[in-house]
Design an enzyme around this catalytic site. Sequence first.
Site, short mmCIF file in Angstrom:
data_model
loop_
_atom_site.label_atom_id
_atom_site.label_comp_id
_atom_site.label_asym_id
_atom_site.label_seq_id
_atom_site.Cartn_x
_atom_site.Cartn_y
_atom_site.Cartn_z
CB THR A 48 42.04 45.65 63.48
OG1 THR A 48 41.91 44.84 64.65
CG2 THR A 48 43.41 45.43 62.87
CB SER A 145 39.76 47.30 84.82
OG SER A 145 40.37 48.53 84.47
CD GLU A 187 36.27 52.76 78.09
OE1 GLU A 187 35.81 51.83 78.77
OE2 GLU A 187 37.34 53.34 78.35
CG ASP A 199 38.74 47.14 75.16
OD1 ASP A 199 39.43 46.41 74.44
OD2 ASP A 199 39.06 48.30 75.48
C1 GLA Z 1 41.76 49.97 73.47
C2 GLA Z 1 40.38 50.29 72.89
C3 GLA Z 1 39.91 49.21 71.92
C4 GLA Z 1 40.97 48.87 70.89
C5 GLA Z 1 42.33 48.66 71.57
C6 GLA Z 1 43.43 48.49 70.57
O1 GLA Z 1 41.69 48.84 74.30
O2 GLA Z 1 39.43 50.44 73.92
O3 GLA Z 1 38.71 49.59 71.30
O4 GLA Z 1 41.04 49.83 69.89
O5 GLA Z 1 42.67 49.74 72.43
O6 GLA Z 1 43.25 47.33 69.85
#
Ligand code: GLA
Length: 425
Positions: A48, A145, A187, A199
């Site tokens: 989302t 991680s 990232e 994350d």
């Molecule tokens: C990965 C991505 C996040 C998010 C999740 C799914 O972890 O890095 O930004 O989109 O997938 O919720």
Amino acid sequence: MKDRKSFPQPAKQAAQEFPIAFPNEADYTTALGVAWAPGRVNLIGEHTDYNDGFVLPIAVDRVTSFAGRARSDDIVRLWSSHFQEYAQFSLEGLPGTFEQHRATLPGWARYVLGVITELVKVGVKLNAFDAVLLGDVPVGGGMSSSAALEVATAQACALFSDGRFTIGDEQTTLKSMEVAALCQRAEQVASGVQCGILDQAASCLGRPEQATLLDCRSLEYRYLPFNAPDIALMVIDTTVRRELASSAYNERRKQCEEATRIFHDVIIQHEPENEAARSIRALRDISQEQLNRYESYLPDVLRRRAAYIIAEDDRVLQAVKLLETGAIDKIGPLLWASHAGLRDEYEVSCPELDILVEIAHQVSGVLGARMLGGGFGGCTINLVHNDSIEALRQAVDEQYPARTGLNASIDICRAAGGPGIAWVS
Ligand code: GLA
């Protein structure tokens, strides 16, 4: 700044390894310091984030840490305890020299380079440093991680900058959410995945015994209690990692954008008086009622993607209401439903994840379980009554190898604090 006793264990261990990895005392002008940042689980709100929606992550008691000392030249030297490998690059010429350095670095060091490059871009003044990297967030296992590494990098840069740059919420060079956004960009560049901010924000904002509700459009957040002593947060790793994950992730993102574009055009066409329709920018802006009314205009795949996202955003808000009243034990059904949507409509699960969720479903005392993170491997998150932890462990040990030929690994996490820094000597 913390005293030594309160460092997370990986930071202590990294500090012990530093003089072994970097024995030449004469290289340094300053003391040894540590910086760390947590991994995360996401209670609910999967995929989302890049739809401008809601997420409900928890920073866990697993961290990636740096132990290091500032240098007086421009060279950043790193030792990864996990990969048993050195890497180095120069700060000189960044951000212009980014691509050139990136090409020569091992994968893990690219995240560090990525964050440092983003910091340089926003005009932060940095010192070079030598550091040992060591952590207990399972690498590539769905607890982010890489986000922990990125956020710990930003913290390390602040620590080694002689106070020229600080991170926090008030009167600092960079606010926590600015660091999260910058780490998200790092990232994306380091991994090629057009990830959302879940994350990195979860790692930056973590608080003990709390979950964070983040609105991924406004980037506003608030904390909700997550502290039921009789309920455990079990993370079960399929041990499967699939190459396909990155390309499928970027494809899902495109599909959501395409679905949004169709909704935007169709709603404007059918409701010319609807002013709000003109500002539809993401699936966040489509209500359940609009989905029902206009879904036939979408190709079937896009319809299923949109249906999942719209329902998942709603599940996050339902979970928030439950947490507000302390009813953690009532959110289980939302987790099962989230998994079903990820499996059938969003199609980012895999047989191993489905098997773990099926096994969990058969064990009484498991309140809810679902796949965690991007999908196509990685972990499931399970909310389990303490009395049923052993039963679930046993069921997984008995059934998972027989059904998959693999061994799962099981971890119990707690909602823990966010990043930190401290001087050791
Ligand atoms: C990965 C991505 C996040 C998010 C999740 C799914 O972890 O890095 O930004 O989109 O997938 O919720």
